[in-house]
Design a protein around this motif. Structure first.
Motif, PDB file in Angstrom:
ATOM      1  N   TRP A   1      32.832  29.786 157.713  1.00  0.00           N
ATOM      2  CA  TRP A   1      32.188  29.700 159.025  1.00  0.00           C
ATOM      3  C   TRP A   1      30.702  29.436 158.830  1.00  0.00           C
ATOM      4  O   TRP A   1      30.057  30.064 158.000  1.00  0.00           O
ATOM      5  CB  TRP A   1      32.391  31.002 159.797  1.00  0.00           C
ATOM      6  CG  TRP A   1      33.823  31.274 160.105  1.00  0.00           C
ATOM      7  CD1 TRP A   1      34.627  32.191 159.507  1.00  0.00           C
ATOM      8  CD2 TRP A   1      34.625  30.624 161.090  1.00  0.00           C
ATOM      9  NE1 TRP A   1      35.888  32.149 160.055  1.00  0.00           N
ATOM     10  CE2 TRP A   1      35.914  31.191 161.027  1.00  0.00           C
ATOM     11  CE3 TRP A   1      34.395  29.606 162.006  1.00  0.00           C
ATOM     12  CZ2 TRP A   1      36.958  30.775 161.855  1.00  0.00           C
ATOM     13  CZ3 TRP A   1      35.431  29.199 162.834  1.00  0.00           C
ATOM     14  CH2 TRP A   1      36.691  29.788 162.751  1.00  0.00           C
ATOM     15  N   PHE A   2      30.151  28.514 159.631  1.00  0.00           N
ATOM     16  CA  PHE A   2      28.746  28.151 159.549  1.00  0.00           C
ATOM     17  C   PHE A   2      28.118  28.273 160.925  1.00  0.00           C
ATOM     18  O   PHE A   2      28.716  27.860 161.935  1.00  0.00           O
ATOM     19  CB  PHE A   2      28.590  26.716 159.027  1.00  0.00           C
ATOM     20  CG  PHE A   2      28.972  26.567 157.582  1.00  0.00           C
ATOM     21  CD1 PHE A   2      27.996  26.543 156.603  1.00  0.00           C
ATOM     22  CD2 PHE A   2      30.311  26.473 157.209  1.00  0.00           C
ATOM     23  CE1 PHE A   2      28.342  26.412 155.266  1.00  0.00           C
ATOM     24  CE2 PHE A   2      30.662  26.350 155.875  1.00  0.00           C
ATOM     25  CZ  PHE A   2      29.689  26.321 154.903  1.00  0.00           C
ATOM     26  N   ASP A   3      26.912  28.803 160.967  1.00  0.00           N
ATOM     27  CA  ASP A   3      26.187  29.004 162.208  1.00  0.00           C
ATOM     28  C   ASP A   3      25.899  27.650 162.859  1.00  0.00           C
ATOM     29  O   ASP A   3      25.297  26.769 162.231  1.00  0.00           O
ATOM     30  CB  ASP A   3      24.886  29.735 161.902  1.00  0.00           C
ATOM     31  CG  ASP A   3      24.149  30.189 163.147  1.00  0.00           C
ATOM     32  OD1 ASP A   3      24.351  29.605 164.239  1.00  0.00           O
ATOM     33  OD2 ASP A   3      23.358  31.139 163.035  1.00  0.00           O
TER      34      ASP A   3
ATOM     35  N   THR B   1      32.631  19.100 155.994  1.00  0.00           N
ATOM     36  CA  THR B   1      33.119  18.563 157.266  1.00  0.00           C
ATOM     37  C   THR B   1      33.987  19.584 157.992  1.00  0.00           C
ATOM     38  O   THR B   1      34.492  20.523 157.380  1.00  0.00           O
ATOM     39  CB  THR B   1      33.990  17.306 157.051  1.00  0.00           C
ATOM     40  OG1 THR B   1      35.250  17.700 156.483  1.00  0.00           O
ATOM     41  CG2 THR B   1      33.311  16.286 156.161  1.00  0.00           C
ATOM     42  N   PRO B   2      34.203  19.360 159.293  1.00  0.00           N
ATOM     43  CA  PRO B   2      35.283  20.079 159.959  1.00  0.00           C
ATOM     44  C   PRO B   2      36.621  19.616 159.360  1.00  0.00           C
ATOM     45  O   PRO B   2      36.671  18.652 158.578  1.00  0.00           O
ATOM     46  CB  PRO B   2      35.176  19.629 161.424  1.00  0.00           C
ATOM     47  CG  PRO B   2      33.824  19.027 161.562  1.00  0.00           C
ATOM     48  CD  PRO B   2      33.469  18.487 160.207  1.00  0.00           C
ATOM     49  N   VAL B   3      37.688  20.261 159.736  1.00  0.00           N
ATOM     50  CA  VAL B   3      39.018  19.858 159.276  1.00  0.00           C
ATOM     51  C   VAL B   3      39.357  18.497 159.876  1.00  0.00           C
ATOM     52  O   VAL B   3      39.150  18.259 161.067  1.00  0.00           O
ATOM     53  CB  VAL B   3      40.074  20.898 159.699  1.00  0.00           C
ATOM     54  CG1 VAL B   3      41.483  20.405 159.417  1.00  0.00           C
ATOM     55  CG2 VAL B   3      39.815  22.232 158.996  1.00  0.00           C
ATOM     56  N   THR B   4      39.872  17.596 159.034  1.00  0.00           N
ATOM     57  CA  THR B   4      40.311  16.284 159.493  1.00  0.00           C
ATOM     58  C   THR B   4      41.692  16.003 158.918  1.00  0.00           C
ATOM     59  O   THR B   4      42.106  16.621 157.937  1.00  0.00           O
ATOM     60  CB  THR B   4      39.344  15.162 159.050  1.00  0.00           C
ATOM     61  OG1 THR B   4      39.305  15.124 157.626  1.00  0.00           O
ATOM     62  CG2 THR B   4      37.946  15.369 159.603  1.00  0.00           C
TER      63      THR B   4
ATOM     64  N   LEU C   1      33.949  26.102 161.822  1.00  0.00           N
ATOM     65  CA  LEU C   1      34.685  26.088 160.567  1.00  0.00           C
ATOM     66  C   LEU C   1      34.413  24.774 159.840  1.00  0.00           C
ATOM     67  O   LEU C   1      34.650  23.698 160.383  1.00  0.00           O
ATOM     68  CB  LEU C   1      36.184  26.225 160.844  1.00  0.00           C
ATOM     69  CG  LEU C   1      37.107  26.276 159.637  1.00  0.00           C
ATOM     70  CD1 LEU C   1      36.886  27.565 158.847  1.00  0.00           C
ATOM     71  CD2 LEU C   1      38.561  26.180 160.096  1.00  0.00           C
ATOM     72  N   LEU C   2      33.898  24.870 158.607  1.00  0.00           N
ATOM     73  CA  LEU C   2      33.637  23.696 157.785  1.00  0.00           C
ATOM     74  C   LEU C   2      34.223  23.910 156.401  1.00  0.00           C
ATOM     75  O   LEU C   2      34.313  25.047 155.925  1.00  0.00           O
ATOM     76  CB  LEU C   2      32.126  23.439 157.643  1.00  0.00           C
ATOM     77  CG  LEU C   2      31.332  23.168 158.912  1.00  0.00           C
ATOM     78  CD1 LEU C   2      29.844  23.042 158.584  1.00  0.00           C
ATOM     79  CD2 LEU C   2      31.832  21.918 159.617  1.00  0.00           C
TER      80      LEU C   2
END
Length: 158
Positions: free
Chosen positions: A124-126, A46-49, A35-36
């Protein structure tokens, strides 16, 4: 992005001086994808921060931030990496020193969307073909989280 109230209260006392804060990165994985989201403040992918609230367990913060920012329910599986991020100086002069705790999380439910405005797009990213625009630091966080059963990695201690 709205600044948490507790930070605004601290800033009233310390001004722009460096604040030590605990941050989390939630690397949420599902079926070979991660998940980005594109941050609304700087456009980075980015991912969740997010920031751990006072008294909050860091793993709970990772789960909370994922729901708040991306509309996705996840479960934190393990702490993957503990590291100090280089000092951040914001446009208004505020300085922060973030200790980042990166968690490997798994998807539980929900379709991603930019839930609270902190991200402009989410999806969603591979994992095998991450976009070039995912920066080196975020790639290291993702890589640390992908180690299925490894111990948490940390820096220093020499």
């Amino acid at each position: 992005m709205p600044t948490p109230d507790f930070i605004l209260e601290l800033r009233e006392k310390v001004g722009t001086h460096p604040l030590p804060l605990v941050g989390v990165t939630a690397v949420v994985v599902r079926d070979g994808r991660v998940l980005l989201g594109r941050r609304s403040d700087n456009g980075h992918l980015t991912p969740v921060t997010g920031i751990v609230d006072p008294g909050e367990e860091p793993a709970d913060a990772a789960v909370r931030e994922t729901l708040e920012e991306a509309g996705v329910v996840c479960r934190a599986e393990r702490l993957a990496w503990v590291h100090q991020i280089p000092r951040v100086t914001y446009e208004n002069g505020d300085q922060s020193d973030y200790l980042d705790l990166t968690f490997r999380c798994v998807w539980v439910s929900g379709a991603p969307y930019p839930a609270d405005g902190e991200m402009t797009e989410v999806g969603w990213f591979d994992l095998a073909d991450l976009p070039d625009e995912v920066g080196p630091d975020m790639r290291r966080r993702i890589a640390a989280a992908l180690v299925a059963d490894g111990d948490a990695r940390f820096e220093g201690g020499r």
